[in-house]
Scaffold this motif. Sequence first.
Motif, PDB file in Angstrom:
ATOM      1  N   LYS A   1      24.574  44.031  27.157  1.00  0.00           N
ATOM      2  CA  LYS A   1      23.675  42.983  27.650  1.00  0.00           C
ATOM      3  C   LYS A   1      24.176  42.451  28.985  1.00  0.00           C
ATOM      4  O   LYS A   1      23.403  42.221  29.911  1.00  0.00           O
ATOM      5  N   ARG A   2      25.482  42.254  29.082  1.00  0.00           N
ATOM      6  CA  ARG A   2      26.046  41.748  30.336  1.00  0.00           C
ATOM      7  C   ARG A   2      25.876  42.768  31.449  1.00  0.00           C
ATOM      8  O   ARG A   2      25.634  42.417  32.604  1.00  0.00           O
ATOM      9  N   GLU A   3      25.967  44.038  31.077  1.00  0.00           N
ATOM     10  CA  GLU A   3      25.823  45.083  32.086  1.00  0.00           C
ATOM     11  C   GLU A   3      24.422  45.087  32.692  1.00  0.00           C
ATOM     12  O   GLU A   3      24.236  45.393  33.863  1.00  0.00           O
ATOM     13  N   SER A   4      23.433  44.713  31.879  1.00  0.00           N
ATOM     14  CA  SER A   4      22.054  44.731  32.364  1.00  0.00           C
ATOM     15  C   SER A   4      21.855  43.776  33.528  1.00  0.00           C
ATOM     16  O   SER A   4      20.937  43.941  34.330  1.00  0.00           O
ATOM     17  N   THR A   5      22.680  42.752  33.625  1.00  0.00           N
ATOM     18  CA  THR A   5      22.564  41.801  34.733  1.00  0.00           C
ATOM     19  C   THR A   5      23.689  41.939  35.739  1.00  0.00           C
ATOM     20  O   THR A   5      23.676  41.293  36.780  1.00  0.00           O
ATOM     21  N   ALA A   6      24.690  42.796  35.418  1.00  0.00           N
ATOM     22  CA  ALA A   6      25.860  42.891  36.284  1.00  0.00           C
ATOM     23  C   ALA A   6      25.518  43.472  37.644  1.00  0.00           C
ATOM     24  O   ALA A   6      26.134  43.111  38.656  1.00  0.00           O
ATOM     25  N   ASP A   7      24.531  44.368  37.718  1.00  0.00           N
ATOM     26  CA  ASP A   7      24.235  45.054  38.968  1.00  0.00           C
ATOM     27  C   ASP A   7      22.882  44.660  39.538  1.00  0.00           C
ATOM     28  O   ASP A   7      22.283  45.419  40.295  1.00  0.00           O
ATOM     29  N   VAL A   8      22.411  43.485  39.165  1.00  0.00           N
ATOM     30  CA  VAL A   8      21.133  43.020  39.704  1.00  0.00           C
ATOM     31  C   VAL A   8      21.204  42.921  41.226  1.00  0.00           C
ATOM     32  O   VAL A   8      20.290  43.359  41.941  1.00  0.00           O
ATOM     33  N   VAL A   9      22.293  42.376  41.734  1.00  0.00           N
ATOM     34  CA  VAL A   9      22.434  42.219  43.187  1.00  0.00           C
ATOM     35  C   VAL A   9      22.449  43.574  43.869  1.00  0.00           C
ATOM     36  O   VAL A   9      21.786  43.793  44.891  1.00  0.00           O
ATOM     37  N   THR A  10      23.207  44.519  43.286  1.00  0.00           N
ATOM     38  CA  THR A  10      23.284  45.859  43.884  1.00  0.00           C
ATOM     39  C   THR A  10      21.918  46.523  43.908  1.00  0.00           C
ATOM     40  O   THR A  10      21.529  47.138  44.913  1.00  0.00           O
ATOM     41  N   ILE A  11      21.194  46.408  42.803  1.00  0.00           N
ATOM     42  CA  ILE A  11      19.855  47.025  42.749  1.00  0.00           C
ATOM     43  C   ILE A  11      18.928  46.370  43.761  1.00  0.00           C
ATOM     44  O   ILE A  11      18.173  47.058  44.464  1.00  0.00           O
ATOM     45  N   LEU A  12      18.968  45.040  43.855  1.00  0.00           N
ATOM     46  CA  LEU A  12      18.111  44.347  44.819  1.00  0.00           C
ATOM     47  C   LEU A  12      18.453  44.754  46.244  1.00  0.00           C
ATOM     48  O   LEU A  12      17.556  44.967  47.077  1.00  0.00           O
ATOM     49  N   VAL A  13      19.752  44.872  46.539  1.00  0.00           N
ATOM     50  CA  VAL A  13      20.148  45.308  47.883  1.00  0.00           C
ATOM     51  C   VAL A  13      19.633  46.713  48.149  1.00  0.00           C
ATOM     52  O   VAL A  13      19.162  47.014  49.252  1.00  0.00           O
ATOM     53  N   SER A  14      19.707  47.573  47.129  1.00  0.00           N
ATOM     54  CA  SER A  14      19.198  48.935  47.288  1.00  0.00           C
ATOM     55  C   SER A  14      17.708  48.918  47.631  1.00  0.00           C
ATOM     56  O   SER A  14      17.251  49.623  48.532  1.00  0.00           O
ATOM     57  N   TYR A  15      16.933  48.105  46.910  1.00  0.00           N
ATOM     58  CA  TYR A  15      15.506  48.018  47.180  1.00  0.00           C
ATOM     59  C   TYR A  15      15.231  47.406  48.553  1.00  0.00           C
ATOM     60  O   TYR A  15      14.309  47.829  49.261  1.00  0.00           O
ATOM     61  N   ILE A  16      16.036  46.411  48.930  1.00  0.00           N
ATOM     62  CA  ILE A  16      15.850  45.776  50.242  1.00  0.00           C
ATOM     63  C   ILE A  16      16.123  46.771  51.355  1.00  0.00           C
ATOM     64  O   ILE A  16      15.399  46.837  52.358  1.00  0.00           O
ATOM     65  N   VAL A  17      17.176  47.574  51.183  1.00  0.00           N
ATOM     66  CA  VAL A  17      17.492  48.582  52.202  1.00  0.00           C
ATOM     67  C   VAL A  17      16.357  49.586  52.308  1.00  0.00           C
ATOM     68  O   VAL A  17      15.943  49.975  53.415  1.00  0.00           O
TER      69      VAL A  17
END
Length: 1270
Positions: free
Chosen positions: A612-628
């Motif tokens: 469960k914690r992992e599901s939110t651990a990389d939210v920032v990374t995923i958002l940065v990926s989408y922003i890029v």
Amino acid sequence: MDIVFSVAFLLQVFLLSSPALSAASQDETYRAKHSEEYCAMYDICGQRSDGKALNCPYGSPSVKPDELLSAKIQSLCPTITGNVCCTADQFDTLRVQVQQAVPILVGCPSCLRNFLNLFCELSCSPNQSLFINVTSISEVNGNMTVDGIDFYVTETFGEGLYESCKDVKFGTMNTRAIDFVGAGASNFEEWFEFLGQKVPPGFPGSPYSILFKTATFDPSPMTLMNASVYLCNDTSLGCSCGDCPSSSVCAAPEPSPPSKDPCAIRIGSLKVRCVDFSLAILYIVLVFALFGWALLQRRRGRRRLESSVEPLLNDRVGEGSSFSHLPKDGNHHVEVQQIDPQGQNVVQFSFVQGCLSSFYRTYGRWAARKPTIVLCSSLAIVVLLCLGLLRFEVETRPEKLWVGPGSKAAEEKDFFDSHLAPFYRIEQLILATIPESKHDKSPSIITEENIELLFEIQEKVDGIRANYSGSLVSLSDICLKPLGEDCATQSILQYFQMDPDNYYDYGGVDHAEYCFQHYTSTETCFSAFKAPLEPTTALGGFSGNNYSEASAFVITYPVNNAIMKVGDENGKAIAWEKAFIQLAKEELLPMVQSSNLTLSFSTESSIEEELKRESTADVVTILVSYIVMFAYISVTLGDTPHPSSFFLSSKVLLGLLEILLVVFSVLGSVGFFSAIGVKSTLIIMEAIPFLVLAVGVDNMCIIVDAVKRQPSNLPVEEQISNAMGEVGPSITLASLSEILAFAVGSFVSMPACRVFSMIAALAVLLDFLLQITAFVALVTLDFVRAKDNRIDCFPCIKLNRSSVEENEGNRQERDGLLTWYMKEVHAPFLGLRVVKILVIAIFLGFTLASIALCTRIEPGLEQQIALPRDSYLQGYFSNISEYLRVGPPLYFVVKDYNYSLESKHTNQLCSISHCDSNSLLNEISRASLMPKSSYIAKPAASWLDDFLVWMSPEAFSCCRKFTNGSYCPPDDQPPCCLPDEGPCGLGGVCKDCTTCFRHLDLVNDRPSTAQFREKLPWFLDALPSADCAKGGHGAYTNSVDLNGYESGVIQASEFRTYHTPLNRQGDYVNAIQAARDFSARISASLKMDIFPYSVFYIFFEQYLDIWKFALINITIALGAIFVVCLVITSSLWSSAIVLLVIVMIILDLMGVMAILGIQLNAVSVVNLIMAIGIAVEFCVHIVHAFTVSLGDRNQRAKTALCTMGASVFSGITLTKLVGVIVLCFATSEIFVVYYFQMYLALVIIGFLHGLVFLPVALSLFGPPLRYTVI
């Protein structure tokens, strides 16, 4: 580590006495006479403080017993007849003492008889003085008593006794009986030495020393005792095959199957696998064939006359067509110029392509005229689907993610949980020492300081009070308590009964090391919950049985479990587990580290909480990926930036809206399935947005590029119409292929993959519909904005007229820049004949090498990869593999066991005397002799064996009854023996108890149906004790389902053993396969329904067929794509080429997986299916452009690259690349391995195949022109 409950014992040596010797003279008072019919000891002259009888050290003639005593002696010692050297009281004491051994050894009659003969000869033999010599005496209460003797025994008897008993099992503890009655002796000398040790008062064992001797010296009156010895395979007293593997009636263990090393060929010192060698030979043959074909084609080309007729295009090719930018050289230029703009010369498309092109041309014109209606209506439908998100739920339970409802393991788990008992929850701590250097061995953890630290840790764990619904929960409230009120904690502290006050009283570290070898036979080594504790369950990091060199403490807290995760029991446990983890992090970890030790810990709920914690651990990374990706898309959609026209030519707003359309498509898909009750998964939340963005953006880029290629002087409606008619068929082909590729996954049984496939298919479908509706409307509005000289993002602001002219110049510059590389560098370079041959040869080599590498991909998913990098479970799983020396419990579950006397089932299951040689338990015992192939570590604990022994008349202290027929417990249990009464005697309320059965009451030592039915509940309720260690309470409480057993059939029962230590994912997979193969063979042989069960099976079952599962889904997805291509293009040739390139991409991707060590599991299978959909993007547009281009194969391949290559490169390759690169910074290892590494490999491999190999292949083997001039 399963808990086994029995009270073991140390066999006490029964040395009984002799009458006083008439002194012939003063100096010969204590001199013994050694002759036949003469006793060395007779009668009892005293007792120790613990009540143990001490013999008189006086020799006397043997005595003829009365008839009653003679009958008693014959019942226990049939070899002793005539005179005897024991009194009635002495024999009763012998019988009471020997009863502790009987339940352990009675399953093997020859062993029991030999063992009893040893003590019968010692106690009552009429020739006792010939082999017994009193060597020391002591005074007790004024009487002289024996303090030491020599016992002369032949080696033949000693070896025969040991050989008959060495393999006898003690099922309750999954171990050998010799571990209980002989401290694990490896020969008869060690056994005799153990039996002869004098123990302090209060300890089980001999009250005086016995020195066993196997030789005499001349002159000496002593002779060696050589009573009859029975072999374990004796015809009259033979043992079962499980207790006597050497028996001639027992089939020898099947030889261990040879290791399945792959076929290999040795070339000098190099060893090459047959598969690799065959593929290498095939590659050489194909390369030579390719070069030969190239030379032949070159010769033919010189003689070939160029065709004077050129095919024409189906479309009206005007200035705005993408084909107006064909290379202006040679005949091709002439033919293009001959095309009549009025369309008198046309090209024959396939029927479907023609219909699609005509539809998109008409539709594009209509959508461009009414963009607002198209935009609003399409978004309204998607928003309506998004309302389903109100019922959105995420499934995080592993058993619901990876196990389908029809799973065999799931069905077996449900059966086990409902009929027997759910496996208990595990809470665990591992303390380990740290080596001084990387290559040094870890020092032993068995030190006084470390054990004291362990007591401190235990005190803090006992002090945990977790809040659950307003009440405080402690470990004692939830722990497993098999016997009494003590938790069944598996810890070295159990050798001190979990009491720090006992540490020094018992002897500290020395006592612990003593218990490592005598845990089954010394009462002070027993645990607080009254059962022996195996060192393997509490220690780690040792080799063999060298427990003292252990480098880790393993502390396990078994906690009660419930079938459903509702109710107070599991709720309390989960609350306590959270408090336990908090304590470990905040207090225990600093304590342990300050002592230069390491600490790892886990609870039953840890994995789910960390996921469960992992599901939110990389939210920032995923958002940065989408922003890029968004930033790149915004740039690539616009023209080449120029200061004077940037605000007009940029497509930032269009790029943002494009991203929003992707988001809407994902939300709409998730919303639809949420509305119908389908739960989402973490894979969906992590992968599908990226997937849809990856497969959707390229189509949008292609549409924008096609519009920008139109003449700027055409109305926007015509630009949109021409562009959609040009690229509509190819994006339809690509999208339908992707949708079908994902849709086939919805038919699989694995829930995570099925849900992913369904949601992905619908998301791609919605994205495609939004592309041709909402996005076309947005493109129309954006181009209208640009024509109207309005600023991007702020369309209310207009620029002056001059900016428009500058923008047009920049736009032409941009078009030239994107196509220049493909036209002037890439396409000409690939057009070189040498380059073509090299490209084919290199890519063919990559594919064949990947096929060889694919065989090295291992199934599984390492736990460390599935968790965040900073998870406390990372160290725990590493320590589990490094330190644990015992594997998971393994249960063999028998359905519908018919225990009636007429049925053969009993003998087909048991492993004691008179059981079938090929019975289930005998076969398990044989399999445990081959642990490397069977993955079975020990013989099974058998409730059935112990029950039959417990009922046996020989086990006279076990199954007993009062005169009224009710159950009578052993003499050392209440009400026969009450606490604080001192040593238990033969009197009291149980003095009239008798054994449940005589031999005459049984049929071939088996109970009748009624007897079995009546006594089974007695057995399961019977407490184990020193007098009867076979009591079933605790050890077998949940091993038998008594519901409906009165009918003569037991619906479910289990026989418990252990797997060998499983350290790798492959070990778990091989273990479940071996167990299932074993059960299938036994079930077929016995014609009974038997299946294996272990708690990890439900999670690893998927890997048994993961290759089959992956190949079937990949094949179906490829087949779906081929069918779509064939229907739309009506070209078998083109469809085959698309299929070939996609297969090569997938094979190369799997080859990279093997190189990077990426395992085959649900995540990687999903990625492979997703890779098929993305691979379509790299192929379809190029192939479509090739099929509608003019000229020979070389010219058409060059045209395809010039028209679609730039869009594929910018819209597919670079878009995915910039987004993927960001994922390497993710904190979750699963993102780095399964998303960054696999996606990056896919993008690179797809780019190379789509823009390098595919154009070359088309130029050499592409489909011929099918177009004619009308």
